[in-house]
Structure formats: structure tokens, C-alpha cells
Design an enzyme around this catalytic site. Sequence first.
Site: not given
Length: 378
Positions: A142, A296, A326
Site C-alpha cells: 500500500s 481496490d 485492499h
Amino acid sequence: MERKDYIAWKLGFSNRHTVTRFFMNGLPIFKQDPRLHIKKLQFDGVPVKQYQPREDHTKHQRGILFFHGGIGIWGSLYIYERVCRYLARESASFVVSVEYRLAPEHPYPAQFEDCLKATIHLLKNAKEYGVDPDCIVISGDSSGATLAAAVCQELVKRTDLPKVRAQILLHPFLQAVDFNLPSYQQNAFAPMISKNTILKVGLKYLGKDWSLLQVAMKGSHVPEDMRIKWKTWINPDHIPKRFKSRGYKPAPPTPFSPKVLEQSNEFFDTTFSPLLAEDDIISQLPETYILTCEYDVLRDDGLLYKKRLEDAGIGVAWEHLEDAFHGIVFVLEIPVFPFSCVTRKLDFVVKFIKGLPVSGEISLAGGVKAFTKGGGGL
């Protein structure tokens, strides 16, 4: 101070971010792993945690730096403890998880500076840790992948250090130019991280006021000349048709606001938006692994970076998880969350790592050429 606020303060919960961090960290893992040496260290003043396999089958091990996610405000070593143990065990690598400082207590770009400092330390002292200096990988999840991409870009300018062998970017955030790409529209309310959340927390990370939220969503912060330049790199037309099947409507043009740009200049820093790096930097980047998830908001950032790297002649291994969202990696090896895609995700990463031979070792996994198109190609 009200009684409830006083109690929270005494417990160390001085603001909403510390509360969120506490619950995100979950319960620490007290159980030792007999297959790993695990200990906390300092890399040039930056706290890190190392995970080293007890059995070493090569002269030197691969070294993997891992930067956790959390949009620069949340996240810690604890959240990714299972992930780092798994990577170290399964890939027989020396893994270092970096505990970089968090905003808002430590304003941006302290996070990037810490990750860069820790990386340089390992590059300079690899052999002292039993690591092959020519097989060091920079990775992140991320916003940690944002930091990994930014650190790799910064290091291509350094001629006094060993070259980074590869970068691993797990559903990375890579640009703050267009928040209306197909993945932002399709997954605006997806689990773990919504479009609204990533923008609000991202603004907090940069020390910006939330009043910029709506204008940033519409793109009023991007001057026309920059929009034209970046259209080559950030363009919905570059997103393959199959990723628009769940719906996509081109956003109407919005007028540029010089005042908004003045308040949001950091959006275009390459330490925050690595996709905006110049061609001469992109063309020098190492072999890359990118993982994207269907559900995501950041999916298309990964797809656009993949294309840009490939256009520059960089080897890219790409995997796409059709059934994942995610942050799915958080539930690795937790029995009450039996998501098979979590282990698949990390097994893809392990396969890529094993394809990077260390000194005196012949690669049997095939490296990037074995699965360049990953999840079926684009």
C-alpha cells in the site's frame, strides 16, 4: 478536560490516530518461530525488526526491506509481523521491517527519509548481516509500496552504493493526479479503504486541510500544461477494457484553480506520486514485481506503473487477484479469516523472490521471465 477524554489521554490515546493505530495493531504475536532469528535493531538510528532463517543454504542470503502500509499515519511492525515471518521462512531471505516515523507527529517526508536511511544502511553493510549486496530487494504494501517505489527512484542517482536488485510493490498508491480512474469509481466504497478515506487520510499525512477533499477529487489542482504532460502516463485509455467491465464513466473536465495548486504542491512530489518521475529515472529502475487486487481503489495505479515500466524496457512480473480487496494481507494465518487469496498473494511474491539468484546460486524459479504477464496478461 472531560472525564472520558482524560482517561483516554492517560491511556496514551491522545488523538483519533493513536486510537486507530491501537486497534489496527491487534494482539502481538508472543509465539516464537523456531525457524527464524527475530530481533529488533537500529539501522542508522531507524528502528527495524529482522527476520533471519536459522538454516542458510547459500553463501549469502537475499535481503528484503519491507515498508508497512497505513498512509503514513497508521500501520506498524506488529501488523505485518505474520507477513514478514512468512516471507523470511518461505523465501529463505533476510527480511527487515522498517518502523518509520508516522505523521502527523512527524510531518511528511520523514517517512520517506527513514525508509531511505534504513535502505542505505543495509546496502552499505549487507555482508555484515550475511546478505548478498547484489541481491537486495525493496518492498512495501500500500503506502509502503509508495515508499518503496520512491526509495528505488532516489537510489538510481547513487553511484556509491550497490544497485537495488528488485522492487516489490503490493497494491501501491502511485499518483495524486487523477482520482477518477476506473478503479476509483468502481471501488469507491470497497472494504478496508474507500476513495474518501484514502483522500482524507492522505491530506492529513501531507499536513493539508480537509477542505481540499472535493476539489482534489474533481482534479482542480492540476494545471492544464501538467495535465497534458502527464496524460502520457496517467490516462484511463491505458487501462485495459476488461478492467472497465464493472463500470466506468469519464469524468467531466474541471476548471483549474491556482489557489488549490498552491495548497497542494506536495501532491506532485515523486516521493508521494512516484508515477510522475521523469523518463530518465524510470528507465534505470530495477526488475519489478507488482500485485494488484480487483476490489481496490489503487488497482489502476499499479496497472499504469506496470505499463510505464514496460514501455521503458524494465522487466515486470505482475499478478492480479480477481477475488481480493485492499489490505487483505492483514488476515494472513488467522483461522477465523480463511481467505485463500491471502496465501496465494504471498506465494506469488515468494516465487518472484526465489527467482532472484544470490551469489553462487543458480536460479531454478525462472525469475521475472517465468511469469511476466502474471494474472493472464493485459
